[in-house]
Design a protein around this motif. Structure first.
Motif, PDB file in Angstrom:
ATOM      1  N   ILE A 291     -29.201  -6.543 -35.719  1.00 12.87           N
ATOM      2  CA  ILE A 291     -28.058  -6.451 -36.621  1.00 12.87           C
ATOM      3  C   ILE A 291     -27.712  -7.852 -37.109  1.00 12.87           C
ATOM      4  O   ILE A 291     -27.267  -8.701 -36.338  1.00 12.87           O
ATOM      5  CB  ILE A 291     -26.856  -5.798 -35.926  1.00 12.87           C
ATOM      6  CG1 ILE A 291     -27.225  -4.375 -35.506  1.00 12.87           C
ATOM      7  CG2 ILE A 291     -25.636  -5.797 -36.852  1.00 12.87           C
ATOM      8  CD1 ILE A 291     -26.191  -3.699 -34.636  1.00 12.87           C
ATOM      9  N   ALA A 292     -27.983  -8.097 -38.391  1.00 11.84           N
ATOM     10  CA  ALA A 292     -27.680  -9.387 -39.019  1.00 11.84           C
ATOM     11  C   ALA A 292     -26.513  -9.181 -39.976  1.00 11.84           C
ATOM     12  O   ALA A 292     -26.504  -8.218 -40.754  1.00 11.84           O
ATOM     13  CB  ALA A 292     -28.901  -9.913 -39.756  1.00 11.84           C
ATOM     14  N   VAL A 293     -25.540 -10.066 -39.925  1.00  8.81           N
ATOM     15  CA  VAL A 293     -24.298  -9.866 -40.661  1.00  8.81           C
ATOM     16  C   VAL A 293     -24.059 -11.021 -41.625  1.00  8.81           C
ATOM     17  O   VAL A 293     -24.083 -12.190 -41.239  1.00  8.81           O
ATOM     18  CB  VAL A 293     -23.088  -9.754 -39.704  1.00  8.81           C
ATOM     19  CG1 VAL A 293     -21.815  -9.448 -40.495  1.00  8.81           C
ATOM     20  CG2 VAL A 293     -23.340  -8.702 -38.629  1.00  8.81           C
ATOM     21  N   LYS A 294     -23.805 -10.680 -42.902  1.00 10.07           N
ATOM     22  CA  LYS A 294     -23.292 -11.642 -43.870  1.00 10.07           C
ATOM     23  C   LYS A 294     -21.854 -11.238 -44.142  1.00 10.07           C
ATOM     24  O   LYS A 294     -21.589 -10.183 -44.714  1.00 10.07           O
ATOM     25  CB  LYS A 294     -24.101 -11.635 -45.164  1.00 10.07           C
ATOM     26  CG  LYS A 294     -23.674 -12.738 -46.127  1.00 10.07           C
ATOM     27  CD  LYS A 294     -24.523 -12.749 -47.377  1.00 10.07           C
ATOM     28  CE  LYS A 294     -24.197 -13.960 -48.247  1.00 10.07           C
ATOM     29  NZ  LYS A 294     -22.767 -14.008 -48.656  1.00 10.07           N
ATOM     30  N   LYS A 295     -20.925 -12.074 -43.724  1.00 12.38           N
ATOM     31  CA  LYS A 295     -19.513 -11.712 -43.736  1.00 12.38           C
ATOM     32  C   LYS A 295     -18.923 -11.765 -45.145  1.00 12.38           C
ATOM     33  O   LYS A 295     -19.279 -12.611 -45.952  1.00 12.38           O
ATOM     34  CB  LYS A 295     -18.729 -12.634 -42.813  1.00 12.38           C
ATOM     35  CG  LYS A 295     -19.142 -12.528 -41.349  1.00 12.38           C
ATOM     36  CD  LYS A 295     -18.360 -13.506 -40.484  1.00 12.38           C
ATOM     37  CE  LYS A 295     -18.783 -13.413 -39.028  1.00 12.38           C
ATOM     38  NZ  LYS A 295     -18.043 -14.382 -38.177  1.00 12.38           N
ATOM     39  N   GLY A 296     -18.011 -10.828 -45.406  1.00  9.51           N
ATOM     40  CA  GLY A 296     -17.304 -10.778 -46.674  1.00  9.51           C
ATOM     41  C   GLY A 296     -15.985 -10.061 -46.503  1.00  9.51           C
ATOM     42  O   GLY A 296     -15.652  -9.604 -45.412  1.00  9.51           O
ATOM     43  N   GLU A 297     -15.263  -9.892 -47.586  1.00  8.01           N
ATOM     44  CA  GLU A 297     -13.943  -9.265 -47.535  1.00  8.01           C
ATOM     45  C   GLU A 297     -13.918  -7.897 -48.194  1.00  8.01           C
ATOM     46  O   GLU A 297     -12.958  -7.150 -48.039  1.00  8.01           O
ATOM     47  CB  GLU A 297     -12.916 -10.179 -48.213  1.00  8.01           C
ATOM     48  CG  GLU A 297     -12.764 -11.540 -47.543  1.00  8.01           C
ATOM     49  CD  GLU A 297     -11.808 -12.443 -48.287  1.00  8.01           C
ATOM     50  OE1 GLU A 297     -11.340 -12.049 -49.372  1.00  8.01           O
ATOM     51  OE2 GLU A 297     -11.535 -13.552 -47.785  1.00  8.01           O
ATOM     52  N   GLY A 298     -14.968  -7.561 -48.924  1.00  5.53           N
ATOM     53  CA  GLY A 298     -14.991  -6.291 -49.642  1.00  5.53           C
ATOM     54  C   GLY A 298     -15.527  -5.162 -48.784  1.00  5.53           C
ATOM     55  O   GLY A 298     -15.532  -5.254 -47.552  1.00  5.53           O
ATOM     56  N   PRO A 299     -15.999  -4.083 -49.420  1.00  8.21           N
ATOM     57  CA  PRO A 299     -16.563  -2.963 -48.666  1.00  8.21           C
ATOM     58  C   PRO A 299     -17.743  -3.431 -47.806  1.00  8.21           C
ATOM     59  O   PRO A 299     -18.435  -4.392 -48.145  1.00  8.21           O
ATOM     60  CB  PRO A 299     -17.039  -2.002 -49.761  1.00  8.21           C
ATOM     61  CG  PRO A 299     -16.333  -2.423 -50.997  1.00  8.21           C
ATOM     62  CD  PRO A 299     -16.089  -3.891 -50.867  1.00  8.21           C
TER      63      PRO A 299
END
Length: 348
Positions: free
Chosen positions: A45-53
């Motif tokens: 599980i690789a995560v690119k963080k953001g604020e949207g959906p």
């Protein structure tokens, strides 16, 4: 993309033994994400963080293969199939046996036709009558090579170029999806994307969509796209009644698969992907199939439901060691995934 799919396809990782593929994904995704972890099932599980959906992009890492069931007294290996094989495809193949001491080559053998009865020669060979020959002298010799019950076995095949941008190799189902996932995340890293992206390499898709089910439950994304392969109808032995898809004509957006028993995609998801493809002049095809399912089937039924669909590469001869795809389709899928991530706030 050619170098990426070649590296992934030539590596080995049957269901339950995806470690080699996970290592490649870890190395190639690391520059494009904020954090990475491996869950209890073995999903990456690789995560690119953001604020949207939040968008889950799922590509299964496993390939179909074999597993050693027992070693007979003469050192021949009996096996079970891991995943959906058509038995005659296995006959006379070279394999890699992944022992505790490292990989060794072998071949799949069976009774020669010269000693078969006439009626037997008319029947397709069955896996139960086959065995793996590694050249062992006897059972003890095979054990000394590091072979135990449960040893995984994969096909011994490397990627080769064909004409007109097509390539052939093993495990394009679903190393094609893994390649698309990596390249899409490379593009996404350079875009001003508000969404949170979960790039997930799932395990054990070929034996029951298992990793997708557990990872989707843990992540609970707002939307999900499974990235996989699908069957085209552009070669002898299959007709457009079976599949309207062609290799070389763009990525495939699934509207429904398994005649709706797998997934029927939400209209808003289809609108999002189709309009994104058209606005960005990305070649695409749409598909309603009555065959198999993908990780999207498990994901969209997770928790209270996750709007999902599949973006896939039309690939000939799926579940064989000689699968064929068009490199341009790989790029179309990657471009569509990346542009869809960029436009998601306009739709959700």
């Amino acid at each position: 993309m050619e170098e990426l799919i070649t590296k992934l396809s030539n590596a080995h990782g049957i269901s339950g033994s995806e470690g080699n593929i996970r290592t490649i994904l870890e190395e190639d995704l690391k520059p494009y994400v904020d954090e990475m972890r491996v869950d209890k099932m073995g999903n990456l599980i690789a995560v690119k963080k953001g604020e949207g959906p939040s968008i889950m992009l799922a590509a299964h890492m496993d390939e179909i293969g074999l597993m050693v069931k027992y070693i007979d007294d003469n050192g021949f290996l009996k096996f079970v199939k891991i995943g959906g094989w058509y038995d005659p495809t296995l006959h006379s193949q070279r394999v890699i046996v992944h022992t505790t001491k490292g990989p060794i080559p072998g071949v799949i053998g069976s009774k020669p036709p010269h000693v078969m009865k006439p009626d037997d020669r008319k029947k397709p060979p069955e896996a139960k009558d086959m065995f793996i020959d590694i050249g062992a002298k006897d059972k003890e010799d095979a054990a000394n090579m590091g072979i135990i019950v449960g040893t995984p076995v994969s096909m011994d095949r490397e990627v080769k170029k064909l004409a007109n941008g097509k390539i052939t190799g093993k495990a394009f189902d679903n190393r094609a999806g893994c390649a698309i996932l990596i390249d899409a995340m490379r593009q996404i890293a350079d875009m001003d994307i508000k969404a949170t992206i979960y790039a997930v390499g799932t395990v054990q898709e070929e034996v029951g969509l298992k990793g997708a089910r557990t990872s989707a439950f843990g992540l609970n994304p707002d939307i999900a796209i499974a990235i996989d392969t699908t069957i085209p109808g552009d070669h002898p032995g299959i007709s457009k009644d079976d599949s309207v898809l062609d290799t070389g004509k763009g990525g495939v957006i699934t509207i429904a698969d398994a005649a709706g028993r797998g997934i029927i995609a939400a209209p808003q998801v289809i609108k999002w992907l189709v309009e994104t493809a058209e606005k960005n002049e990305i070649p695409y095809q749409t598909d309603v199939g009555d065959g198999g399912t993908t990780d999207a089937t498990a994901i969209h039924l997770t928790r209270e439901g996750i709007p999902s669909t599949v973006i896939s590469v039309a690939t000939r001869y799926i579940h064989s060691p000689v699968e064929v795809l068009d490199l341009a389709d790989l790029q179309s899928c990657s471009d569509l995934v990346a542009k869809a991530a960029l436009s998601v706030n306009d739709y959700f």
